[in-house]
Every structure is written in structure tokens, then in C-alpha cells.
Scaffold this motif. Structure first.
Motif, mmCIF file in Angstrom:
data_model
loop_
_atom_site.group_PDB
_atom_site.id
_atom_site.type_symbol
_atom_site.label_atom_id
_atom_site.label_comp_id
_atom_site.label_asym_id
_atom_site.label_seq_id
_atom_site.Cartn_x
_atom_site.Cartn_y
_atom_site.Cartn_z
ATOM 1 N N GLY A 167 28.002 33.818 -14.643
ATOM 2 C CA GLY A 167 26.658 34.300 -14.309
ATOM 3 C C GLY A 167 26.703 35.717 -13.769
ATOM 4 N N LYS A 168 25.575 36.386 -13.833
ATOM 5 C CA LYS A 168 25.472 37.765 -13.345
ATOM 6 C C LYS A 168 25.582 37.771 -11.828
ATOM 7 N N VAL A 169 26.430 38.654 -11.317
ATOM 8 C CA VAL A 169 26.586 38.784 -9.864
ATOM 9 C C VAL A 169 25.228 39.153 -9.260
ATOM 10 N N GLY A 170 24.858 38.402 -8.196
ATOM 11 C CA GLY A 170 23.569 38.660 -7.547
ATOM 12 C C GLY A 170 22.489 37.696 -7.971
ATOM 13 N N SER A 171 22.738 36.963 -9.086
ATOM 14 C CA SER A 171 21.751 35.955 -9.501
ATOM 15 C C SER A 171 21.882 34.734 -8.592
ATOM 16 N N TYR A 172 20.866 33.876 -8.590
ATOM 17 C CA TYR A 172 20.855 32.729 -7.687
ATOM 18 C C TYR A 172 21.436 31.484 -8.354
ATOM 19 N N MET A 219 29.302 19.956 4.827
ATOM 20 C CA MET A 219 29.901 20.774 3.770
ATOM 21 C C MET A 219 31.378 20.972 4.130
ATOM 22 N N ALA A 220 32.240 20.949 3.123
ATOM 23 C CA ALA A 220 33.675 21.100 3.367
ATOM 24 C C ALA A 220 33.978 22.488 3.933
ATOM 25 N N GLU A 221 35.079 22.558 4.664
ATOM 26 C CA GLU A 221 35.528 23.844 5.199
ATOM 27 C C GLU A 221 35.850 24.766 4.027
ATOM 28 N N GLY A 222 35.315 25.978 4.063
ATOM 29 C CA GLY A 222 35.570 26.933 2.981
ATOM 30 C C GLY A 222 34.609 26.791 1.811
ATOM 31 N N SER A 223 33.692 25.809 1.896
ATOM 32 C CA SER A 223 32.721 25.614 0.819
ATOM 33 C C SER A 223 31.722 26.762 0.790
ATOM 34 N N SER A 224 31.271 27.099 -0.416
ATOM 35 C CA SER A 224 30.165 28.053 -0.522
ATOM 36 C C SER A 224 28.881 27.340 -0.112
ATOM 37 N N ASP A 225 27.834 28.129 0.151
ATOM 38 C CA ASP A 225 26.556 27.542 0.561
ATOM 39 C C ASP A 225 25.984 26.699 -0.576
ATOM 40 N N PRO A 226 25.194 25.649 -0.227
ATOM 41 C CA PRO A 226 24.593 24.813 -1.276
ATOM 42 C C PRO A 226 23.717 25.618 -2.232
ATOM 43 N N THR A 227 23.050 26.644 -1.690
ATOM 44 C CA THR A 227 22.222 27.535 -2.500
ATOM 45 C C THR A 227 22.553 28.961 -2.090
ATOM 46 N N GLY A 228 22.693 29.838 -3.071
ATOM 47 C CA GLY A 228 23.041 31.212 -2.716
ATOM 48 C C GLY A 228 23.085 32.114 -3.929
ATOM 49 N N LYS A 229 23.793 33.232 -3.772
ATOM 50 C CA LYS A 229 23.897 34.199 -4.859
ATOM 51 C C LYS A 229 25.305 34.165 -5.454
ATOM 52 N N VAL A 230 25.363 34.378 -6.756
ATOM 53 C CA VAL A 230 26.648 34.434 -7.471
ATOM 54 C C VAL A 230 27.402 35.683 -7.029
#
Length: 197
Positions: A92-97, A113-124
């Protein structure tokens, strides 16, 4: 202009050389130029090298891309059945959701959320991101149990019918029923003051 020979005798040899310049390439001698190499003659000779600017190669900026994956695991990091790693965004394009959601798993409850996990919703972001939901196993609630028995007695304590189990070690909340019975020579007067319903 650089002097190659200055006030030299006629007939003396001279040489010049083609040079390299960044961003330019040699195309030939100027039409007014004297020979690049030769012999001195009376008067002045002028040697002129002609260069052309190199064509600019358009550089296409490389678009930065990233991928996002999600998985659902127990507290030991084992993937839950149906919670295996799946792709949310591929290149995906960097900056897209991107978006992920909690899931329901029988016998498990979402914990964190696991340690080191990315957010459930965020930007690529560039590269790979992993979203990891951690679930804890539900404790099996202890089933409380009870028993019910019945007996029939006379007002003076004589046993007309001894204790009978109506329900034996059954889950709390289960319904039970008992019934008034007939005994020859006796009539029912009521429940004993110590009796349950």
C-alpha cells in the motif's frame, strides 16, 4: 583560452587534447578551428573543441510502499483457530490508512495488543507492519450443585414414607417438584415448619 605555444618558431610541432567535462560530451571541432595537432605557422592558430550538454534523464521517484498484516493469538503467542496471519494491505501507499478489528473466538476474550504490535488502525509506513491481538482463555465457571429429598411424616413424628431423593447433585437453578400423597387413615395438614418449599 589556454596558450599551447607562445611565439614559437614556424614548423615546431604542437598537440592539443580532448578533455572530459561532467555533464557534457565532445561533439567535434568548431568549423573555425585549426587542426587539433600540427605545426606552428606564422601568425596565430586557434583550436576550438565543441561540447554538448548531456541530456537530462528524468528520474521517476520510487513510490514508497508498505504492507500490514494482522493475527490473533493466545497469551503464549499461538495463533487462534481462525486467527491466522492475514494480509490487511499489500504494498500500500505510505501514508494511506488501514483498519483492523477485534474478532470473537469461542472460549477466549480479548485481553490486549501484543508488545510491539502496530495500532489496530493507522497509517501505512514503509516496510511491514504487524497488528497482533492477544486473547486470554476463558475460565470454565464452577458449576454449583445441590440435592433435594422428600419424606412424609405424621404430626407425632412417625415416618409414613422415608426419605426419597427428588434431585441428586444437580446444577443450581434446576427445577424440582414434589407431591402431596395419600396415606390410609391420615389426612394432609401442611408442610413441616423446617421444610423447604
Amino acid at each position: 583560452v589556454t596558450k599551447v605555444k607562445d611565439n614559437a618558431p614556424v614548423g615546431e610541432a604542437y598537440t592539443t587534447e580532448e578533455k572530459s567535462f561532467d555533464g557534457y560530451h565532445f561533439v567535434g571541432m568548431d568549423k573555425t578551428s585549426d587542426s587539433a595537432n600540427g605545426k606552428v605557422t606564422e601568425g596565430d592558430k586557434h583550436i576550438v573543441y565543441v561540447y554538448e550538454k548531456d541530456p537530462e534523464v528524468p528520474t521517476t521517484p520510487v513510490e514508497k510502499k508498505g504492507s500490514v498484516y494482522v493475527k490473533y493469538v493466545d497469551e503464549n503467542g499461538n495463533e487462534l483457530p481462525g486467527g491466522e496471519k492475514t494480509t490487511v494491505v499489500k504494498d500500500g501507499k505510505v501514508g494511506s490508512y488501514y483498519f483492523t478489528t477485534e474478532k470473537d473466538f469461542d472460549g477466549y476474550t480479548f485481553s490486549h495488543m501484543a508488545e510491539g504490535s502496530s495500532d489496530p488502525t493507522g497509517k501505512v509506513v514503509e516496510g511491514d507492519q504487524q497488528v497482533v491481538y492477544v486473547y486470554e482463555k476463558d475460565e470454565t465457571p464452577e458449576v454449583k450443585k445441590g440435592s433435594v429429598d422428600v419424606k412424609y411424616v405424621t404430626t407425632d413424628g412417625k415416618v409414613l414414607e422415608d426419605v426419597t431423593k427428588v434431585k441428586d447433585n444437580v446444577p443450581v437453578g434446576e427445577a424440582y417438584t414434589t407431591e402431596e400423597k395419600s396415606f390410609d387413615g391420615y389426612h394432609f395438614v401442611g408442610m413441616d415448619k423446617t421444610s423447604d418449599s
